[in-house]
Write a protein that holds these residues in place. Structure first.
Motif, PDB file in Angstrom:
ATOM      1  N   VAL A   1      -8.951   8.830  -4.978  1.00 56.89           N
ATOM      2  CA  VAL A   1      -9.002   7.697  -5.902  1.00 56.89           C
ATOM      3  C   VAL A   1      -7.840   7.904  -6.870  1.00 56.89           C
ATOM      4  O   VAL A   1      -7.770   8.949  -7.523  1.00 56.89           O
ATOM      5  CB  VAL A   1     -10.315   7.629  -6.704  1.00 56.89           C
ATOM      6  N   ALA A   2      -6.940   6.949  -6.955  1.00 60.50           N
ATOM      7  CA  ALA A   2      -5.758   7.157  -7.790  1.00 60.50           C
ATOM      8  C   ALA A   2      -5.255   5.829  -8.336  1.00 60.50           C
ATOM      9  O   ALA A   2      -5.335   4.799  -7.662  1.00 60.50           O
ATOM     10  CB  ALA A   2      -4.653   7.845  -6.988  1.00 60.50           C
ATOM     11  N   VAL A   3      -4.713   5.873  -9.555  1.00 64.28           N
ATOM     12  CA  VAL A   3      -4.205   4.685 -10.248  1.00 64.28           C
ATOM     13  C   VAL A   3      -2.848   5.026 -10.843  1.00 64.28           C
ATOM     14  O   VAL A   3      -2.620   6.150 -11.316  1.00 64.28           O
ATOM     15  CB  VAL A   3      -5.191   4.243 -11.363  1.00 64.28           C
ATOM     16  N   ARG A   4      -1.930   4.063 -10.804  1.00 63.81           N
ATOM     17  CA  ARG A   4      -0.616   4.267 -11.420  1.00 63.81           C
ATOM     18  C   ARG A   4      -0.781   4.709 -12.876  1.00 63.81           C
ATOM     19  O   ARG A   4      -1.677   4.248 -13.594  1.00 63.81           O
ATOM     20  CB  ARG A   4       0.191   2.966 -11.386  1.00 63.81           C
ATOM     21  N   ALA A   5       0.117   5.588 -13.318  1.00 67.41           N
ATOM     22  CA  ALA A   5       0.000   6.182 -14.649  1.00 67.41           C
ATOM     23  C   ALA A   5      -0.065   5.130 -15.748  1.00 67.41           C
ATOM     24  O   ALA A   5      -0.864   5.225 -16.684  1.00 67.41           O
ATOM     25  CB  ALA A   5       1.169   7.132 -14.889  1.00 67.41           C
TER      26      ALA A   5
ATOM     27  N   LEU B   1       0.836  -1.206   0.000  1.00 63.89           N
ATOM     28  CA  LEU B   1       0.000   0.000   0.000  1.00 63.89           C
ATOM     29  C   LEU B   1       0.864   1.247   0.000  1.00 63.89           C
ATOM     30  O   LEU B   1       0.631   2.183  -0.786  1.00 63.89           O
ATOM     31  CB  LEU B   1      -0.914  -0.013   1.222  1.00 63.89           C
ATOM     32  N   ARG B   2       1.851   1.278   0.856  1.00 63.41           N
ATOM     33  CA  ARG B   2       2.728   2.451   0.899  1.00 63.41           C
ATOM     34  C   ARG B   2       3.522   2.593  -0.397  1.00 63.41           C
ATOM     35  O   ARG B   2       3.796   3.711  -0.848  1.00 63.41           O
ATOM     36  CB  ARG B   2       3.661   2.361   2.111  1.00 63.41           C
ATOM     37  N   ALA B   3       3.877   1.478  -1.012  1.00 63.94           N
ATOM     38  CA  ALA B   3       4.633   1.537  -2.266  1.00 63.94           C
ATOM     39  C   ALA B   3       3.799   2.141  -3.395  1.00 63.94           C
ATOM     40  O   ALA B   3       4.283   2.984  -4.165  1.00 63.94           O
ATOM     41  CB  ALA B   3       5.112   0.135  -2.647  1.00 63.94           C
ATOM     42  N   VAL B   4       2.518   1.743  -3.513  1.00 61.58           N
ATOM     43  CA  VAL B   4       1.700   2.294  -4.587  1.00 61.58           C
ATOM     44  C   VAL B   4       1.354   3.750  -4.302  1.00 61.58           C
ATOM     45  O   VAL B   4       1.308   4.582  -5.221  1.00 61.58           O
ATOM     46  CB  VAL B   4       0.430   1.445  -4.814  1.00 61.58           C
ATOM     47  N   ASP B   5       1.151   4.092  -3.044  1.00 60.76           N
ATOM     48  CA  ASP B   5       0.883   5.487  -2.690  1.00 60.76           C
ATOM     49  C   ASP B   5       2.064   6.367  -3.071  1.00 60.76           C
ATOM     50  O   ASP B   5       1.900   7.427  -3.686  1.00 60.76           O
ATOM     51  CB  ASP B   5       0.602   5.591  -1.196  1.00 60.76           C
ATOM     52  N   ARG B   6       3.268   5.928  -2.743  1.00 65.85           N
ATOM     53  CA  ARG B   6       4.461   6.714  -3.064  1.00 65.85           C
ATOM     54  C   ARG B   6       4.664   6.811  -4.571  1.00 65.85           C
ATOM     55  O   ARG B   6       4.998   7.887  -5.101  1.00 65.85           O
ATOM     56  CB  ARG B   6       5.681   6.083  -2.387  1.00 65.85           C
TER      57      ARG B   6
ATOM     58  N   VAL C   1       2.340  12.035  -9.903  1.00 69.92           N
ATOM     59  CA  VAL C   1       1.562  13.285  -9.910  1.00 69.92           C
ATOM     60  C   VAL C   1       2.487  14.484  -9.759  1.00 69.92           C
ATOM     61  O   VAL C   1       2.349  15.489 -10.461  1.00 69.92           O
ATOM     62  CB  VAL C   1       0.497  13.257  -8.799  1.00 69.92           C
ATOM     63  N   GLU C   2       3.442  14.374  -8.843  1.00 68.91           N
ATOM     64  CA  GLU C   2       4.357  15.499  -8.596  1.00 68.91           C
ATOM     65  C   GLU C   2       5.185  15.815  -9.835  1.00 68.91           C
ATOM     66  O   GLU C   2       5.517  16.976 -10.097  1.00 68.91           O
ATOM     67  CB  GLU C   2       5.275  15.172  -7.413  1.00 68.91           C
ATOM     68  N   ALA C   3       5.496  14.798 -10.628  1.00 70.17           N
ATOM     69  CA  ALA C   3       6.312  14.994 -11.830  1.00 70.17           C
ATOM     70  C   ALA C   3       5.513  15.608 -12.978  1.00 70.17           C
ATOM     71  O   ALA C   3       6.094  16.056 -13.969  1.00 70.17           O
ATOM     72  CB  ALA C   3       6.911  13.667 -12.280  1.00 70.17           C
ATOM     73  N   THR C   4       4.178  15.645 -12.854  1.00 68.43           N
ATOM     74  CA  THR C   4       3.349  16.189 -13.936  1.00 68.43           C
ATOM     75  C   THR C   4       2.615  17.448 -13.452  1.00 68.43           C
ATOM     76  O   THR C   4       3.161  18.541 -13.493  1.00 68.43           O
ATOM     77  CB  THR C   4       2.357  15.120 -14.435  1.00 68.43           C
ATOM     78  N   VAL C   5       1.382  17.281 -12.975  1.00 70.43           N
ATOM     79  CA  VAL C   5       0.590  18.456 -12.591  1.00 70.43           C
ATOM     80  C   VAL C   5       0.955  18.982 -11.217  1.00 70.43           C
ATOM     81  O   VAL C   5       0.605  20.114 -10.868  1.00 70.43           O
ATOM     82  CB  VAL C   5      -0.919  18.133 -12.624  1.00 70.43           C
ATOM     83  N   GLY C   6       1.654  18.180 -10.393  1.00 63.17           N
ATOM     84  CA  GLY C   6       2.011  18.615  -9.052  1.00 63.17           C
ATOM     85  C   GLY C   6       0.964  18.196  -8.043  1.00 63.17           C
ATOM     86  O   GLY C   6      -0.241  18.313  -8.287  1.00 63.17           O
TER      87      GLY C   6
END
Length: 263
Positions: free
Chosen positions: A201-205, A136-141, A147-152
Motif C-alpha cells: 500500500v503506497a501513496v505519493r509523498a 500505474l507504472r508511472a505512479v509505481d516508479r 522511498v529510495e531517496a529517503t528510507v530506502g
C-alpha cells in the motif's frame, strides 16, 4: 525453508557436505541425506540462504561449506519464535538486520470500522484489473524513487515474486489505484495464492495524510469480504509506524514476526 536443528548423537565428523547443483548442497551421513542447503537471488539482487537440517552437526557443516563458496553479503529469514534456529545462524556469523511483523487483517467492515470511509475529494478508486497500465507504472516508479531517496526501498517488506529485470509491476491486474483526473496518486496490491496477501500500500509523498491509503485499504478489504475472505495478511517493517498505525487502526492483529539476518 529453514528447519530448526536439534542436538543429537550425530558426530560432526560423520557428516560430509556435497554441492549437488548450482547453489544447492546436501549433508550426508553414510549416504543418507541429513540436511539440505540452498541459496537464491531475490528480485532485488540480494542472495538469500536457507538450511533444512534436523541435526546441529549437519546444519553447522552445511553453513560452513556454503559460506566458504558464497560471496557476502548473504541474507536469511527466520521466524523470531524459533530461538534455536536464530542462534544457529548467529553462530555462523549472521546478525539481525530487520524485524517484520505479520498481521492478520479482518475484512468485514463492521469489524474494521471502514463502512463509511470515502476517498478524499477529487480522488476515485479504480478497481484491480481496470487501471491504465502506463499510469500505474508511472505512479509505481514515482513512489519507489521517493522511498529510495529517503528510507530506502530495502526497508520495505521483502518482495519475493520473480519478475523480469527492471519490471516492478509483476501483474497489473493485481493493483487497485487512487486516481486524480490527470494521474494516479497511490496503489494497493493484493495477491491471492493460498490466502489473500496485501503486498503493498503506497501513496505519493506529496499526497500523503489525506486519507488515500485508508481509502485504498477500505476498497481492497471490502472486495475481499464480498468474495468470501474473512481475513487478509500483510507484513510490516517494525520501523514503519505509519503502516503499523494504518493496519492496527482497522483491527489487524500481529500473529508472528520474522527476522532478516545478514552476514
Amino acid at each position: 525453508m529453514n528447519t530448526k536443528p536439534f542436538s543429537s548423537g550425530l558426530s560432526e565428523n560423520a557428516v560430509t557436505v556435497t554441492r549437488v547443483a548450482d547453489r544447492q548442497w546436501h549433508a550426508l551421513d553414510d549416504d543418507l541425506v541429513v540436511g539440505r542447503g540452498y541459496a537464491e537471488y531475490r528480485p532485488d539482487g540480494r542472495l538469500f540462504v536457507s538450511i533444512d537440517a534436523w541435526h546441529d552437526a549437519a546444519f553447522n557443516q552445511l553453513a560452513e561449506a556454503m559460506l566458504a563458496e558464497l560471496s557476502a553479503p548473504l541474507y536469511t529469514v527466520v521466524d523470531e519464535a524459533d530461538a534455536e534456529l536464530t542462534a544457529a545462524w548467529q553462530r555462523a556469523g549472521f546478525t539481525v538486520r530487520r524485524r517484520e511483523w505479520e498481521y492478520a487483517v479482518p475484512t468485514d467492515p463492521r469489524v474494521t470500522g471502514l463502512e463509511a470511509v470515502l476517498p478524499p475529494p477529487g480522488v476515485t478508486i479504480v478497481p484491480a484489473g481496470q487501471a491504465d497500465e502506463g499510469l500505474l507504472r508511472a505512479v509505481d516508479r514515482a513512489i519507489r524513487d521517493e522511498v529510495e531517496a529517503t528510507v530506502g526501498w530495502r526497508s520495505m517488506p521483502a518482495e519475493v515474486i520473480p519478475r523480469p529485470e527492471g519490471d516492478t509491476i509483476v501483474d497489473p491486474s493485481k493493483y487497485a489505484v487512487a486516481a486524480a483526473p490527470d494521474r494516479y496518486l497511490g496503489l494497493i496490491r493484493v495477491v491471492t495464492v493460498n490466502r489473500p496477501r496485501i503486498g503493498l500500500v503506497a501513496v505519493r509523498a506529496g499526497e500523503q495524510r489525506r486519507g488515500i491509503a485508508r481509502a485504498l485499504l477500505t476498497h481492497a478489504l471490502e472486495t475481499l469480504h464480498r468474495s468470501g475472505s474473512a481475513e487478509a495478511w500483510t507484513e510490516v517493517h517494525e520501523s514503519n509506524r505509519a503502516a503499523s498505525a494504518l493496519f492496527q487502526g482497522v483491527g489487524a492483529r500481529p500473529v508472528s514476526s520474522n527476522l532478516e539476518l545478514v552476514r
